[in-house]
Design an enzyme around this catalytic site. Structure first.
Site, PDB file in Angstrom:
ATOM      1  N   TYR A  18       0.839  -1.198   0.000  1.00 20.02           N
ATOM      2  CA  TYR A  18       0.000   0.000   0.000  1.00 20.02           C
ATOM      3  C   TYR A  18       0.880   1.256   0.000  1.00 20.02           C
ATOM      4  CZ  TYR A  18      -3.134   3.644   1.662  1.00 20.02           C
ATOM      5  OH  TYR A  18      -3.827   4.820   1.793  1.00 20.02           O
ATOM      6  N   GLU A  40     -11.530   5.845   4.755  1.00 22.46           N
ATOM      7  CA  GLU A  40     -10.918   6.694   5.784  1.00 22.46           C
ATOM      8  C   GLU A  40     -11.919   6.945   6.910  1.00 22.46           C
ATOM      9  OE1 GLU A  40      -7.852   7.382   6.182  1.00 22.46           O
ATOM     10  OE2 GLU A  40      -6.994   7.079   4.191  1.00 22.46           O
ATOM     11  N   TRP A  48      -5.158   2.040  10.288  1.00 20.10           N
ATOM     12  CA  TRP A  48      -5.402   1.891   8.853  1.00 20.10           C
ATOM     13  C   TRP A  48      -5.259   0.435   8.431  1.00 20.10           C
ATOM     14  CZ3 TRP A  48      -8.090   3.401   5.139  1.00 20.10           C
ATOM     15  CH2 TRP A  48      -7.767   3.121   3.810  1.00 20.10           C
TER      16      TRP A  48
END
Length: 188
Positions: A18, A40, A48
């Site tokens: 990522y 988000e 995350w």
């Protein structure tokens, strides 16, 4: 020799991929911007990586984040989503995706595209920062505060200034790779 990355990246291969391939790369595709805004928001109060590990399940659950479809979800669909163990089953977060799809489509109607609207908060091009360390990277900026305020005014949920700044980082509206990161060095 191992590449040096930003300090928030763990040894998890998913996180590394990522960081190396997606984070900080400018996104102009409306569907992808909608997906990232929703993810988000789902992250609020979590790490995350928790969301990243569930991203494919989120895509399945929310019809690949097609706002035209998600905006029409009814209470039966929301209740179904709240039983899906592949996503974070927080009622407010799940409902916010539907609400945000509806707001997203209104913005798209007004501006021609969501990207035309959202990128105006950075003048249409990425803000390139030169942070020496992770500690210097802010959680909130004037731009993310303005974005948050305007998104909320338009009916979006889970779009506080910290979430907006993370969204800006993820979608390449800001370039926050620290100077020791191999990606920052490639940009110099």
């Amino acid at each position: 020799m191992e590449k040096e990355r930003c300090g928030w990246v763990t040894e998890d291969p998913l996180y590394i991929a990522y960081h190396d391939v997606e984070w900080g790369v400018p996104v102009k595709d409306d569907r992808k911007l909608f997906e990232m805004l929703c993810l988000e928001g789902a992250q609020a109060g979590l790490s995350w990586i928790t969301i990243l590990k569930r991203r494919e399940k989120y895509r399945e659950a929310f019809d690949q984040f097609q706002p035209e479809i998600v905006s029409k979800y009814d209470e039966t669909k929301v209740e179904q989503l709240l039983t899906d163990e592949g996503i974070i089953r927080n009622k407010l977060k799940v409902r916010s995706v539907v609400t945000n799809a509806q707001a997203f489509l209104r913005v798209k109607e007004e501006f021609g595209s969501f990207q035309s609207y959202i990128w105006k908060f950075v003048g249409g091009k990425p803000i390139v920062n030169h942070w020496k360390s992770l500690e210097e990277v802010p959680a909130v900026t004037e731009e993310s505060e303005r974005m948050s305020k305007d998104l909320k005014r338009r009916g979006f949920k889970f779009v506080g200034p910290t979430i907006c700044y993370a969204f800006m980082q993820a979608t390449g509206m800001v370039w926050d790779h620290t100077e020791t990161c191999f990606l920052a060095q490639s940009k110099n």
